[in-house]
Design an enzyme around this catalytic site. Structure first.
Site, PDB file in Angstrom:
ATOM      1  N   ASN A  43     -11.140  -2.377  -4.991  1.00 56.57           N
ATOM      2  CA  ASN A  43     -10.384  -1.371  -5.752  1.00 56.57           C
ATOM      3  C   ASN A  43     -11.075  -0.954  -7.054  1.00 56.57           C
ATOM      4  O   ASN A  43     -10.705   0.051  -7.668  1.00 56.57           O
ATOM      5  CB  ASN A  43      -8.950  -1.850  -6.042  1.00 56.57           C
ATOM      6  CG  ASN A  43      -8.052  -1.833  -4.821  1.00 56.57           C
ATOM      7  OD1 ASN A  43      -7.145  -2.655  -4.684  1.00 56.57           O
ATOM      8  ND2 ASN A  43      -8.271  -0.895  -3.902  1.00 56.57           N
ATOM      9  N   TRP A  67       2.719   8.118  -2.456  1.00 53.59           N
ATOM     10  CA  TRP A  67       4.111   8.284  -2.915  1.00 53.59           C
ATOM     11  C   TRP A  67       4.136   9.274  -4.080  1.00 53.59           C
ATOM     12  O   TRP A  67       4.971  10.187  -4.120  1.00 53.59           O
ATOM     13  CB  TRP A  67       4.657   6.915  -3.342  1.00 53.59           C
ATOM     14  CG  TRP A  67       6.080   6.887  -3.777  1.00 53.59           C
ATOM     15  CD1 TRP A  67       7.175   6.679  -2.979  1.00 53.59           C
ATOM     16  CD2 TRP A  67       6.584   7.060  -5.112  1.00 53.59           C
ATOM     17  NE1 TRP A  67       8.329   6.704  -3.736  1.00 53.59           N
ATOM     18  CE2 TRP A  67       7.993   6.935  -5.048  1.00 53.59           C
ATOM     19  CE3 TRP A  67       5.987   7.293  -6.352  1.00 53.59           C
ATOM     20  CZ2 TRP A  67       8.809   7.043  -6.176  1.00 53.59           C
ATOM     21  CZ3 TRP A  67       6.799   7.399  -7.474  1.00 53.59           C
ATOM     22  CH2 TRP A  67       8.194   7.278  -7.379  1.00 53.59           C
ATOM     23  N   SER A  80      -8.016  -4.606   5.310  1.00 55.22           N
ATOM     24  CA  SER A  80      -8.588  -4.349   3.978  1.00 55.22           C
ATOM     25  C   SER A  80      -8.935  -5.635   3.217  1.00 55.22           C
ATOM     26  O   SER A  80      -8.657  -5.757   2.019  1.00 55.22           O
ATOM     27  CB  SER A  80      -7.637  -3.463   3.154  1.00 55.22           C
ATOM     28  OG  SER A  80      -7.361  -2.255   3.829  1.00 55.22           O
ATOM     29  N   ASN A 131       1.162   3.534  -2.975  1.00 55.03           N
ATOM     30  CA  ASN A 131       1.622   4.051  -4.277  1.00 55.03           C
ATOM     31  C   ASN A 131       1.079   5.451  -4.568  1.00 55.03           C
ATOM     32  O   ASN A 131       1.799   6.317  -5.073  1.00 55.03           O
ATOM     33  CB  ASN A 131       1.139   3.139  -5.419  1.00 55.03           C
ATOM     34  CG  ASN A 131       1.721   1.752  -5.346  1.00 55.03           C
ATOM     35  OD1 ASN A 131       2.654   1.517  -4.597  1.00 55.03           O
ATOM     36  ND2 ASN A 131       1.171   0.834  -6.119  1.00 55.03           N
ATOM     37  N   GLY A 132      -0.206   5.645  -4.263  1.00 50.74           N
ATOM     38  CA  GLY A 132      -0.854   6.926  -4.561  1.00 50.74           C
ATOM     39  C   GLY A 132      -0.221   8.063  -3.778  1.00 50.74           C
ATOM     40  O   GLY A 132       0.097   9.132  -4.318  1.00 50.74           O
ATOM     41  N   ASP A 183       0.828  -1.209   0.000  1.00 46.23           N
ATOM     42  CA  ASP A 183       0.000   0.000   0.000  1.00 46.23           C
ATOM     43  C   ASP A 183       0.865   1.264   0.000  1.00 46.23           C
ATOM     44  O   ASP A 183       1.968   1.268   0.551  1.00 46.23           O
ATOM     45  CB  ASP A 183      -0.898  -0.014   1.251  1.00 46.23           C
ATOM     46  CG  ASP A 183      -2.021   1.010   1.150  1.00 46.23           C
ATOM     47  OD1 ASP A 183      -2.410   1.373   0.022  1.00 46.23           O
ATOM     48  OD2 ASP A 183      -2.501   1.450   2.211  1.00 46.23           O
TER      49      ASP A 183
HETATM   50  C1  IPE Z   1      -5.300  -2.635   0.067  1.00 48.65           C
HETATM   51  O1  IPE Z   1      -5.036  -1.289  -0.103  1.00 48.65           O
HETATM   52  C2  IPE Z   1      -5.309  -3.334  -1.259  1.00 48.65           C
HETATM   53  C3  IPE Z   1      -4.027  -3.432  -1.941  1.00 48.65           C
HETATM   54  C4  IPE Z   1      -2.883  -3.040  -1.474  1.00 48.65           C
HETATM   55  C5  IPE Z   1      -4.072  -4.042  -3.243  1.00 48.65           C
HETATM   56  P1  IPE Z   1      -6.194  -0.184  -0.228  1.00 48.65           P
HETATM   57  O2  IPE Z   1      -5.528   1.102  -0.472  1.00 48.65           O
HETATM   58  O3  IPE Z   1      -7.205  -0.634  -1.232  1.00 48.65           O
HETATM   59  O4  IPE Z   1      -6.867  -0.242   1.208  1.00 48.65           O
HETATM   60  P2  IPE Z   1      -7.751   0.832   1.957  1.00 48.65           P
HETATM   61  O5  IPE Z   1      -8.781   1.337   0.975  1.00 48.65           O
HETATM   62  O6  IPE Z   1      -6.830   1.931   2.401  1.00 48.65           O
HETATM   63  O7  IPE Z   1      -8.338   0.092   3.110  1.00 48.65           O
HETATM   64  C1  IPE Z   2      -1.736   0.316  -3.336  1.00 45.23           C
HETATM   65  O1  IPE Z   2      -1.488   1.685  -3.305  1.00 45.23           O
HETATM   66  C2  IPE Z   2      -1.997  -0.196  -4.723  1.00 45.23           C
HETATM   67  C3  IPE Z   2      -3.382  -0.644  -4.945  1.00 45.23           C
HETATM   68  C4  IPE Z   2      -4.320  -0.648  -4.068  1.00 45.23           C
HETATM   69  C5  IPE Z   2      -3.686  -1.116  -6.271  1.00 45.23           C
HETATM   70  P1  IPE Z   2      -2.653   2.762  -3.228  1.00 45.23           P
HETATM   71  O2  IPE Z   2      -3.068   3.119  -4.609  1.00 45.23           O
HETATM   72  O3  IPE Z   2      -3.754   2.276  -2.364  1.00 45.23           O
HETATM   73  O4  IPE Z   2      -1.906   3.966  -2.566  1.00 45.23           O
HETATM   74  P2  IPE Z   2      -2.484   4.962  -1.478  1.00 45.23           P
HETATM   75  O5  IPE Z   2      -2.934   4.127  -0.317  1.00 45.23           O
HETATM   76  O6  IPE Z   2      -3.605   5.701  -2.131  1.00 45.23           O
HETATM   77  O7  IPE Z   2      -1.321   5.837  -1.134  1.00 45.23           O
HETATM   78 MG    MG Z   3      -4.123   2.475  -0.386  1.00 46.57          MG
END
Ligand code: IPE
Ligand code: IPE
Ligand code: MG
Length: 232
Positions: free
Chosen positions: A60, A17, A188, A14-15, A12
């Site tokens: 997701n 980052w 999650s 990436n966004g 978790d």
């Molecule tokens: C959990 O992360 C799923 C993956 C890493 C693929 P999320 O970003 O979807 O989880 P929440 O929404 O913060 O609980």
């Molecule tokens: C995890 O990173 C990747 C997936 C859930 C596919 P996020 O995309 O959830 O990143 P944040 O939590 O928004 O930083």
């Molecule tokens: Mg996330």
């Protein structure tokens, strides 16, 4: 050092980052995908037997269409590359999750990846894609009920082991350690049943930034924990 036999990772962050760097979220997912390759290779090198990574949850799909499309494209691209890469490392790949709703291209690639790596006898890499633990448990329960109705099993045959044998993870032991990057203290919908006695580690490092050294430090800390499984 006592390594977990089965390590789970919720990749978790990436966004966030990308946001910190004022870049679009999809750049974060690309960085995350690169780190996925690096960490998988490291786990294989240090002798982890089973690694399960959470790549895309059943929840997701709620994300903006553009982000979902980009993630699906990334999966395709990375699977093709991973096919060559991980084969050299003798890694056996399995996918956990509902694949019927994925594109035909992706489904074919998933099948090919599993087929091509079937004889590898190094680390087992489970990629949880369109995976949700609640759905997995519901499907396992339905399959048990069907077998009772068809008189293939008796109701008294149903126990925790029988249900475990109908989960996507039926071929591997329960996870010993689940690591979540990105600092959130939640599961999650990841391996709910299987993690009944798993240890948890949450790290305040965003997934693209998690280095092999960081993982080694988490594993060292894990090796010092005393697991009691309800005993003393
Ligand atoms: C959990 O992360 C799923 C993956 C890493 C693929 P999320 O970003 O979807 O989880 P929440 O929404 O913060 O609980
Ligand atoms: C995890 O990173 C990747 C997936 C859930 C596919 P996020 O995309 O959830 O990143 P944040 O939590 O928004 O930083
Ligand atoms: Mg996330």
């Amino acid at each position: 050092m006592c390594l977990p036999e089965h390590l789970g990772i919720i990749m978790d962050g990436n966004g966030r980052w990308a946001k910190r760097k004022r870049l679009p979220r999809k750049v974060g997912h690309t960085a995350g995908a690169n780190n996925f390759r690096r960490i998988v290779k490291h786990c294989s090198k240090i002798g982890i037997k089973y690694l399960t990574v959470f790549a895309f949850s059943t929840e997701n799909w709620k994300r903006p269409k553009e982000e979902v499309v980009h993630l699906m494209e990334l999966f395709k691209q990375y699977l093709e590359e991973a096919l060559k890469d991980f084969q050299d490392e003798n890694i056996k790949i399995a996918f956990l999750g509902e694949r019927k709703v994925l594109s035909d291209d992706l489904q074919n690639l998933i099948e090919e990846t599993e087929r091509v790596s079937a004889n590898c006898d190094g680390m087992v890499l489970n990629i949880a894609m369109n995976y949700g633990s609640r759905n997995e448990i519901v499907e396992a329960a339905i399959s048990l009920i069907e077998d009772v109705l068809e008189k293939k099993i008796n109701i008294c045959d149903i126990d925790a082991e029988a249900l475990s044998q109908r989960l996507y993870t039926k071929f591997c032991p329960d996870p010993d350690l689940i690591v979540r990057t990105g600092g959130e203290f939640r599961i999650s919908n990841f391996l709910l049943w299987q993690s009944a006695y798993a240890e948890y580690a949450v790290v305040d490092i965003l997934w693209p930034d998690l280095k092999p050294d960081n993982l080694d430090a988490i594993l060292l800390e894990f090796s010092k924990r005393k697991r009691r499984f309800g005993g003393i």
